[in-house]
Design a protein around this motif. Structure first.
Motif, mmCIF file in Angstrom:
data_model
loop_
_atom_site.group_PDB
_atom_site.id
_atom_site.type_symbol
_atom_site.label_atom_id
_atom_site.label_comp_id
_atom_site.label_asym_id
_atom_site.label_seq_id
_atom_site.Cartn_x
_atom_site.Cartn_y
_atom_site.Cartn_z
ATOM 1 N N ASP A 304 1.109 -1.100 -0.002
ATOM 2 C CA ASP A 304 -0.123 -0.138 -0.270
ATOM 3 C C ASP A 304 0.773 1.630 -0.082
ATOM 4 N N LEU A 305 0.290 2.123 -0.126
ATOM 5 C CA LEU A 305 1.111 3.643 -0.768
ATOM 6 C C LEU A 305 1.651 3.927 1.405
ATOM 7 N N MET A 306 1.122 3.978 2.261
ATOM 8 C CA MET A 306 2.304 4.007 3.234
ATOM 9 C C MET A 306 3.759 2.637 3.110
ATOM 10 N N GLN A 307 3.618 1.889 2.649
ATOM 11 C CA GLN A 307 4.467 1.054 2.621
ATOM 12 C C GLN A 307 5.456 1.658 0.972
ATOM 13 N N TRP A 308 5.116 2.354 0.611
ATOM 14 C CA TRP A 308 5.952 2.778 -0.526
ATOM 15 C C TRP A 308 6.712 4.235 -0.528
ATOM 16 N N ILE A 309 6.211 4.458 0.313
ATOM 17 C CA ILE A 309 6.720 5.876 1.484
ATOM 18 C C ILE A 309 7.573 5.369 2.087
ATOM 19 N N LEU A 310 7.667 4.874 3.598
ATOM 20 C CA LEU A 310 8.283 3.641 3.878
ATOM 21 C C LEU A 310 9.553 3.994 2.926
ATOM 22 N N GLU A 311 9.838 2.460 2.394
ATOM 23 C CA GLU A 311 10.727 2.342 1.743
ATOM 24 C C GLU A 311 11.601 3.640 0.374
ATOM 25 N N GLY A 312 10.933 4.031 -0.405
ATOM 26 C CA GLY A 312 10.889 5.500 -0.172
ATOM 27 C C GLY A 312 12.184 6.542 0.436
ATOM 28 N N ALA A 313 11.655 6.646 1.413
ATOM 29 C CA ALA A 313 12.396 7.854 2.367
ATOM 30 C C ALA A 313 13.880 6.514 3.409
ATOM 31 N N MET A 314 12.975 5.450 3.538
ATOM 32 C CA MET A 314 14.716 4.455 3.985
ATOM 33 C C MET A 314 15.600 4.446 2.960
ATOM 34 N N ASP A 315 15.463 4.429 2.007
ATOM 35 C CA ASP A 315 16.317 3.767 0.524
ATOM 36 C C ASP A 315 16.651 5.083 -0.369
ATOM 37 N N ASP A 316 16.665 6.129 0.263
ATOM 38 C CA ASP A 316 17.245 7.455 -0.170
ATOM 39 C C ASP A 316 18.820 7.441 0.662
ATOM 40 N N PRO A 317 19.587 7.287 0.020
ATOM 41 C CA PRO A 317 20.598 8.133 0.577
ATOM 42 C C PRO A 317 21.548 9.251 0.829
ATOM 43 N N ASP A 318 20.867 10.533 0.905
ATOM 44 C CA ASP A 318 20.489 11.709 1.016
ATOM 45 C C ASP A 318 19.835 12.339 2.672
ATOM 46 N N LEU A 319 19.117 11.195 2.870
ATOM 47 C CA LEU A 319 18.745 10.740 4.113
ATOM 48 C C LEU A 319 18.993 9.915 5.277
ATOM 49 N N ASP A 320 19.420 10.556 6.690
ATOM 50 C CA ASP A 320 19.223 10.580 7.728
ATOM 51 C C ASP A 320 18.503 10.105 8.434
ATOM 52 N N LYS A 321 18.384 9.246 9.026
ATOM 53 C CA LYS A 321 17.340 8.805 10.032
ATOM 54 C C LYS A 321 16.116 9.778 10.329
ATOM 55 N N GLY A 322 16.518 10.796 10.557
ATOM 56 C CA GLY A 322 15.629 12.064 11.787
ATOM 57 C C GLY A 322 14.705 12.718 10.357
ATOM 58 N N SER A 323 15.474 12.405 9.417
ATOM 59 C CA SER A 323 14.525 13.241 7.658
ATOM 60 C C SER A 323 13.886 12.386 7.660
ATOM 61 N N SER A 324 14.395 11.167 7.250
ATOM 62 C CA SER A 324 13.823 9.839 6.325
ATOM 63 C C SER A 324 12.206 9.679 7.424
ATOM 64 N N LYS A 325 12.327 9.819 9.309
ATOM 65 C CA LYS A 325 11.401 9.815 9.801
ATOM 66 C C LYS A 325 10.468 10.321 9.279
ATOM 67 N N GLN A 326 11.023 11.722 9.191
ATOM 68 C CA GLN A 326 9.900 13.705 8.730
ATOM 69 C C GLN A 326 9.282 13.598 7.803
ATOM 70 N N LEU A 327 10.202 12.419 6.726
ATOM 71 C CA LEU A 327 9.155 12.609 5.210
ATOM 72 C C LEU A 327 8.239 11.182 5.316
ATOM 73 N N ILE A 328 8.430 10.938 5.814
ATOM 74 C CA ILE A 328 7.163 9.489 5.476
ATOM 75 C C ILE A 328 6.080 9.947 7.075
ATOM 76 N N VAL A 329 6.181 11.331 8.074
ATOM 77 C CA VAL A 329 5.636 11.780 8.647
ATOM 78 C C VAL A 329 4.566 12.609 7.946
ATOM 79 N N ASP A 330 5.570 13.646 7.445
ATOM 80 C CA ASP A 330 4.903 14.469 7.273
ATOM 81 C C ASP A 330 3.945 14.494 5.647
ATOM 82 N N ASN A 331 4.222 13.035 4.801
ATOM 83 C CA ASN A 331 4.153 12.937 3.397
ATOM 84 C C ASN A 331 2.252 12.322 3.942
ATOM 85 N N CYS A 332 2.093 11.612 5.150
ATOM 86 C CA CYS A 332 1.380 10.690 6.168
ATOM 87 C C CYS A 332 0.013 12.118 6.476
ATOM 88 N N LYS A 333 0.407 12.693 7.143
ATOM 89 C CA LYS A 333 0.031 14.432 6.584
ATOM 90 C C LYS A 333 -1.126 14.660 5.436
#
Length: 535
Positions: A304-333
């Motif tokens: 589902d969409l949440m899984q795609w957002i999770l994978e997209g954020a976690m697999d991005d080499p330009d995002l650290d752990k904190g940035s990945s978390k924020q990207l996930i939460v922001d797009n869910c909002k």
């Protein structure tokens, strides 16, 4: 105490220092203000060199006092009677209408020292919307005001971050994905219809009054929750309720056109906004973590969409752990809000208009009987697939005409992050560009003399034949920033309307008060009350 040399006491020194600091701050403020004024004046002169005029601004507040005066005059002279009039732009945004009549489809104005360019020429709107340059983005001051609501998700981000997020999310709303969501949408719709059946029984078994906008919000929220996040509305109910509260608070602050100010202290409203923002992010992150645990326990090729957002954020080499978390939460909002609020409001306006025009209820009902089956056990409507929905012209025309008269998004807004060419005009860096969609949707030169009337038949041969300039129809935007959820929203609306019209006939309740309000989207201020009767 003072000594022989006239030395001041500590308190007197503190007062003198405070006075000096106030003077220094005042000088700095005046210097900055002067520089901002000069910058704004240079932008105005460049625009005026292309023959673009507008109201003269004051030094400190720009055209805000005039906007407030025009709005106040309209508030005093307007009367809200029982007649439903569809041209609400002269009530909600009277200054834009007055200036458009005075200066034409394109003019310039300012709020404080921010310079704006109003554009309602369809060709220029098309060019602006279809531009792929990253030098044109959402106005930064608006996105800053909406940060508590949308974070830095796809709805308010700019540049490469926006492009990256669009790449992750867009594919999840292609029509083939939406087709697989049909079953979940049907389940959500049946729960609402069952509730309305119960209301009729509770109110005597013949006819019942229902406030449909709140029920449609819950149903739309359930659909987006099930389809995109693998959960139910009841589980995410607190997120939706808190987002709704936050939406109302931000709308009270007139985030679009307020004068820039320096906030020395948090107001009561700002503290409430900050608190809600933290609570919403905490609730969403809890849901995300639960989803991660669920996914780790089962293996499935369907994501589902949440899984795609999770994978997209976690697999991005330009995002650290904190940035990945924020990207996930922001797009869910972003998806929680845009995915249910806009569709629910559009469905509410559809029911209001159908209640006024029962002949279109009959048209839709006839098509439903022609194309759909019925479950004889419980009389539930069976819509076989998306292809069947696409064949139903009447419901499509009603939705298109509703979105013309009441587009949920009132504006297309952009900021020239760098100097930007639009037609023959070079828009200076920092200028914000605004298009008022409902004005474009009611332009009689484009739509004809009946532009303010509800006439779905204008869309009988599609959008391209409904008006003189097809790009003047913008309920979902246009070009690169086209609403990603367009397919999802249209299927959802068609499914809801077909089921409602098949099961019930309805008229407007005497308790309905027609008063559109702008709260980030254009919605019925007092809700939509209808009288429903079983078919």
């Amino acid at each position: 105490m003072m000594n022989n040399f006239g030395v001041f006491s500590d308190l007197q020194i503190l007062i003198l220092v405070s006075i000096l600091w106030c003077g220094v701050i005042s000088i700095i403020f005046k210097f900055c203000k002067k520089n901002m004024w000069v910058k704004s004046e240079i932008q105005r002169r460049k625009l005026r060199s292309y023959g673009i005029n507008g109201p003269s601004p004051s030094y400190f507040l720009g055209n805000v006092p005039e906007m407030q005066r025009i709005q106040s005059m309209v508030a005093k002279t307007s009367s809200h009677d029982e007649i439903v009039g569809h041209d609400y732009t002269c009530i909600l945004f009277p200054y834009f209408e007055q200036w458009r009549n005075q200066y034409g489809r394109m003019y310039t104005y300012s709020t404080g020292n921010r310079q704006h360019l109003y554009v309602n020429d369809p060709e220029l709107v098309r060019e602006m919307s279809q531009s792929m340059t990253l030098h044109l983005g959402k106005p930064t001051y608006v996105t800053k005001a909406l940060a508590p609501m949308l974070g830095n998700g796809i709805l308010r981000s700019n540049g490469t971050l926006w492009a990256q997020q669009r790449k992750i999310i867009a594919a999840q709303f292609f029509m083939d994905k939406v087709k697989s969501m049909m079953g979940l949408m049907k389940e959500s719709a049946q729960e609402m219809l069952g509730k309305w059946e119960a209301c009729i029984e509770a109110q005597g078994g013949s006819i019942a009054e229902v406030r449909v906008d709140e029920d449609l919000r819950a149903t739309s929220g359930d659909m987006i929750s099930r389809a995109c996040f693998g959960t139910s509305y009841s589980k995410g109910k607190m997120v939706f309720l808190k987002l709704r509260t936050l939406q109302k608070l931000l709308s009270q602050q007139n985030f679009l056109f307020k004068v820039p100010t320096i906030r020395f202290l948090n107001t009561k409203v700002q503290k409430e906004v900050n608190s809600l923002e933290k609570e919403i992010e905490s609730l969403i992150w809890e849901a995300v973590q639960e989803r991660v645990q669920e996914c780790s326990k089962r293996c499935s090729s369907e994501k589902d969409l949440m899984q795609w957002i999770l994978e997209g954020a976690m697999d991005d080499p330009d995002l650290d752990k904190g940035s990945s978390k924020q990207l996930i939460v922001d797009n869910c909002k972003n998806i929680y809000f845009a995915g249910h609020e806009s569709t629910a409001v559009a469905a509410s306006w559809c029911l209001m208009l159908l209640a006024l025009h029962p002949e279109w209820q009959h048209n839709i009902r006839d098509e439903v009987n022609q194309f759909c089956g019925v479950n004889n056990d419980d009389r539930h409507l069976l819509v076989p697939d998306v292809e069947t929905l696409l064949k139903m012209k009447s419901v499509t025309m009603v939705i298109q005409e509703t979105l013309r008269l009441y587009p949920p998004a009132a504006f297309i807004s952009r900021e020239a992050l760098e100097e930007f060419q639009m037609g023959d005009i070079v828009v200076p860096k920092g200028v914000c560009i605004w298009t008022l969609i409902p004005t474009l949707h009611r332009d009689q030169e484009i739509w004809g003399p009946d532009a303010n009337e509800f006439k779905p038949q204008r869309f009988a041969n599609g959008v391209s034949n409904a008006c003189k300039v097809p790009q003047a129809y913008l309920p979902f935007g246009l070009g690169a920033r086209l609403c990603l959820g367009k397919n999802f929203a249209m299927v959802q609306l068609k499914l809801l309307l077909c089921n409602i019209v098949y099961r019930f006939s309805f008229t407007l309740s005497p308790n309905y008060r027609h008063l559109p309000a702008y709260r980030m989207i254009v919605e019925p201020k007092h809700g939509v009350h209808i009288l429903i009767k079983r078919i």
